[in-house]
Design a protein around this motif. Structure first.
Motif, PDB file in Angstrom:
ATOM      1  N   LEU A  48       0.819  -1.208   0.000  1.00  0.00           N
ATOM      2  CA  LEU A  48       0.000   0.000   0.000  1.00  0.00           C
ATOM      3  C   LEU A  48       0.857   1.265   0.000  1.00  0.00           C
ATOM      4  N   ALA A  49       2.023   1.207   0.654  1.00  0.00           N
ATOM      5  CA  ALA A  49       2.918   2.373   0.648  1.00  0.00           C
ATOM      6  C   ALA A  49       3.417   2.660  -0.767  1.00  0.00           C
ATOM      7  N   LEU A  50       3.778   1.612  -1.487  1.00  0.00           N
ATOM      8  CA  LEU A  50       4.213   1.789  -2.872  1.00  0.00           C
ATOM      9  C   LEU A  50       3.060   2.248  -3.755  1.00  0.00           C
ATOM     10  N   ALA A  51       1.869   1.697  -3.509  1.00  0.00           N
ATOM     11  CA  ALA A  51       0.704   2.052  -4.326  1.00  0.00           C
ATOM     12  C   ALA A  51       0.300   3.509  -4.142  1.00  0.00           C
ATOM     13  N   THR A  52       0.447   4.016  -2.914  1.00  0.00           N
ATOM     14  CA  THR A  52       0.064   5.409  -2.639  1.00  0.00           C
ATOM     15  C   THR A  52       1.233   6.378  -2.774  1.00  0.00           C
ATOM     16  N   GLY A  53       2.421   5.851  -3.040  1.00  0.00           N
ATOM     17  CA  GLY A  53       3.597   6.708  -3.161  1.00  0.00           C
ATOM     18  C   GLY A  53       4.028   7.330  -1.852  1.00  0.00           C
ATOM     19  N   GLY A  54       3.514   6.832  -0.744  1.00  0.00           N
ATOM     20  CA  GLY A  54       3.885   7.377   0.562  1.00  0.00           C
ATOM     21  C   GLY A  54       3.366   8.772   0.817  1.00  0.00           C
ATOM     22  N   ARG A  55       2.402   9.214   0.032  1.00  0.00           N
ATOM     23  CA  ARG A  55       1.969  10.618   0.139  1.00  0.00           C
ATOM     24  C   ARG A  55       1.093  10.900   1.344  1.00  0.00           C
ATOM     25  N   TYR A  56       0.630   9.860   2.059  1.00  0.00           N
ATOM     26  CA  TYR A  56      -0.279  10.091   3.177  1.00  0.00           C
ATOM     27  C   TYR A  56       0.404   9.980   4.536  1.00  0.00           C
ATOM     28  N   TYR A  57       1.723   9.959   4.547  1.00  0.00           N
ATOM     29  CA  TYR A  57       2.432   9.900   5.826  1.00  0.00           C
ATOM     30  C   TYR A  57       2.500  11.272   6.492  1.00  0.00           C
ATOM     31  N   LEU A  58       2.889  12.285   5.747  1.00  0.00           N
ATOM     32  CA  LEU A  58       3.080  13.619   6.322  1.00  0.00           C
ATOM     33  C   LEU A  58       2.210  14.649   5.612  1.00  0.00           C
ATOM     34  N   ARG A  59       1.486  15.399   6.413  1.00  0.00           N
ATOM     35  CA  ARG A  59       0.705  16.532   5.899  1.00  0.00           C
ATOM     36  C   ARG A  59       1.592  17.757   5.761  1.00  0.00           C
ATOM     37  N   ARG A  60       2.608  17.808   6.625  1.00  0.00           N
ATOM     38  CA  ARG A  60       3.602  18.879   6.589  1.00  0.00           C
ATOM     39  C   ARG A  60       4.983  18.275   6.877  1.00  0.00           C
ATOM     40  N   THR A  61       6.024  18.919   6.384  1.00  0.00           N
ATOM     41  CA  THR A  61       7.383  18.519   6.741  1.00  0.00           C
ATOM     42  C   THR A  61       8.042  19.548   7.650  1.00  0.00           C
ATOM     43  N   ASP A  62       7.471  20.738   7.740  1.00  0.00           N
ATOM     44  CA  ASP A  62       8.034  21.831   8.547  1.00  0.00           C
ATOM     45  C   ASP A  62       7.079  22.139   9.687  1.00  0.00           C
ATOM     46  N   ASP A  63       7.578  22.007  10.945  1.00  0.00           N
ATOM     47  CA  ASP A  63       6.698  22.291  12.088  1.00  0.00           C
ATOM     48  C   ASP A  63       6.780  23.734  12.543  1.00  0.00           C
TER      49      ASP A  63
END
Length: 614
Positions: A493-508
């Motif tokens: 599923l990570a490969l299928a989604t491209g990992g795009r749903y892990y982080l909403r932001r990268t800068d806190d």
């Protein structure tokens, strides 16, 4: 002065530091109750360095103190009576291997980054709200085993003091509540000081029994199970029998979450304590299973011994209190044997049920606060968890124990294996999931289909198998179905989604580095604009609401969890897919590795990002 003497002094000093580990914090407003660490024990939060005053040894002993539970004796006896010694031993071995492989990455993340399993789960494929489901799974584990341990204690009170079972259920539950109120401070002292007594009462009598009755060893290995009437069942070793036994044992897979509730208080790992840090993490993390497996085998051994004395004992051979009465009275008068057996049962049940009640209160609070944006306090759910356990005890859960544990195992295996798969494969092997854990609201998507979807499919499919939807032939293999799907689906599923749903932001929004020079979470402090209290850097995030003069403000993760309006939540950032530009990522990684000046000797970049691995 000898090195050993120094070690004793250090250990004693660590115990003393427990007394000074609390923080006197005064706060007002909706988050005031949650800010009282002495009661709330960092529910929903990173455990700050300023609170973690214990050395690795104290944390490890505290964590392992909880595995004094006697449920392992009952589980070992039950699976052996139903399936025979051969199937039971292979099932226990399978169980131990699974626990070690899945437990190691989770224990490492908890000890290294000082967060509990819920916080780890959020950033390991589930998302901010997705892990609410796993909170319910874990909370269920705590009240099921609280009820099981409480039932064992009630059996001991009935046998030794003639206290009716229903009264024993209440006593075994109410006794735990005052011990759990003050969290880690009280639990650490309780576990450390009761462990030596428990070990003496548990180990020495069993060793005496084996030495005095060596023929019992042969009887144990020849045992093929008994039916409901106490007649030999003649169960030979088979894969199906092994999986049935393993399924019951694997209901304990969520025990790693309780170990982690202690491991999150590990001190920072430094060059001076690296060896002790790793020993404590591995022993108190996945290492708990070695003690558990031994207890299961001993429980079966004692059950076979009791049945060998008389087939009439088949109905009570799975009850630990009867097992230990039989051992003690082999060399002591009956009245003294009974007294010691009851004392052992009480000590064991108190040691584990303070952990069950404590961890359950954390799990329910985590789920409730995120869903409702209201923080009622951990103590509310302490009582809630205990009440559910009492209901289970009054329903005589001991009579349907195997079925209950087999069913629960499917959910527990799916959860733990999915998180372990995401850490080991998606984070370290494929590099799709961010290596550093993230748990803060606004930084994560609400639900990540990678872990959440994997859990639903793995648990759902294995439960259908367990209830014979796909036929009787495959029914014993439901734990294996859960395990295989839970390990395989996250990378797919990570490969299928491209990992795009892990982080909403990268800068806190915070310029300070997250980690120190050794890769440990930073102890730099920032002021929370909502509570007016200082929190350490990993627990903070920039607020979307500027200060009175337009300056940047910061908010703690807990205060943000209680923000009903959502005004403090930072807007989403465009985060690139982890699989859309693999060539660029590989090139950038190679360039970073070639730049010796960009990395310190301890594995931390100049901007404070930790890059070390297990």
């Amino acid at each position: 002065m000898s090195k050993d003497h120094h070690g004793v002094e250090d250990f004693t000093a660590e115990i003393g530091e427990i007394e000074n580990a609390e923080h006197g914090i005064i706060a007002t407003g909706a988050q005031a109750a949650a800010a009282r660490e002495s009661l709330e024990d960092y529910t929903l939060r990173f455990a700050p360095r300023s609170y973690r005053k214990w050395g690795p040894g104290v944390v490890a002993i505290s964590a392992l103190g909880g595995i004094a539970y006697l449920a392992d004796f009952a589980i070992g006896a039950n699976i052996g009576i139903a399936n025979g010694t051969g199937n039971a031993l292979w099932g226990i071995l399978f169980f131990a291997v699974v626990i070690v492989l899945t437990g190691y990455p989770l224990a490492y993340y908890a000890a290294r980054y000082n967060i509990d399993l819920d916080l780890i789960t959020r950033g390991s494929g589930f998302g901010y709200y997705g892990s609410v489901l796993t909170n319910v799974i874990f909370a269920s584990f705590t009240f099921i085993f609280f009820a099981l341990e409480g039932s064992i204690m009630a059996q001991g009170l009935l046998l030794g003091l003639k206290i009716p079972l229903w009264v024993g259920y209440l006593l075994s539950s109410v006794l735990i509540i005052p011990l759990v109120i003050y969290g880690m401070n009280t639990l650490a002292k309780l576990q450390v000081w009761t462990t030596p007594l428990w070990l003496v009462m548990m180990v020495l009598p069993f060793a005496y029994l084996v030495i005095k009755h060596p023929s019992a060893i042969g009887d144990f290995f020849a045992f093929s199970g008994v039916d409901a009437d106490g007649n030999p069942a003649g169960k030979g070793v088979s894969f199906a029998g092994t999986m049935l036994a393993a399924g019951v044992c694997l209901s304990l897979i969520a025990q790693i979450a309780e170990q982690i509730d202690y491991l999150r208080f590990m001190p920072p790992r430094t060059p001076d304590n690296t060896r002790r840090w790793w020993i404590a993490t591995l022993t108190a993390g996945p290492g708990w299973v070695f003690f558990g497996a031994i207890k299961q085998i001993v429980g079966l051994f004692l059950a076979v011994y009791l049945i060998g004395i008389s087939v009439d004992n088949a109905g009570i051979a799975n009850q630990p209190v009867h097992q230990f009465v039989e051992i003690y009275q082999d060399f002591l008068p009956h009245w003294l044997a009974l007294t010691l057996a009851v004392i052992l049962v009480v000590i064991s049940q108190v040691k584990i049920n303070v952990t069950n009640a404590y961890s359950g209160s954390l799990a329910w609070t985590n789920a409730f606060t995120r869903v409702t944006k209201t923080y009622p306090g951990r103590l509310v759910f302490l009582f809630f968890n205990v009440i559910i356990a009492i209901v289970l005890m009054e329903a005589d859960m001991f009579s349907f124990l195997n079925n209950l544990l087999n069913f629960y195992a499917n959910c527990g295996i799916a959860w733990i294996a999915v998180v372990a798969s995401d850490i080991a494969i998606n984070k370290y092997l494929l590099g799709i999931s961010p290596k550093q854990p993230e748990f803060r609201r606004g930084m994560l998507y609400n639900v990540n289909p990678v872990g959440f979807g994997s859990l639903i499919v793995a648990a759902g499919a294995s439960i259908l198998v367990y209830f014979n939807v796909f036929g009787d032939a495959i029914q014993p293999y439901s734990p294996l179905v859960a395990l295989i799907l839970a390990v395989a689906l996250p990378p797919v599923l990570a490969l299928a989604t491209g990992g795009r749903y892990y982080l909403r932001r990268t800068d806190d929004g915070i310029d300070l580095p997250m980690y120190d020079e050794h890769g440990n979470p930073s102890d730099a402090k920032l002021m929370c604009c909502v509570t007016g209290i200082e929190f350490e850097r990993p627990d903070m995030i920039a607020s979307a609401v500027p200060g009175p003069n337009g300056e940047k403000q910061y908010i703690s993760s807990l205060a943000l969890s209680c923000d009903r309006s959502g005004e403090h939540v930072l807007p989403a950032q465009p985060v690139p897919s982890s699989t859309t530009d693999l060539t660029a990522v590989a090139s950038e990684s190679a360039s970073a590795e070639a730049d010796d000046d960009a990395m310190t000797a301890d594995g931390v970049t100049k901007d404070g990002s930790a890059v070390d691995g297990p």
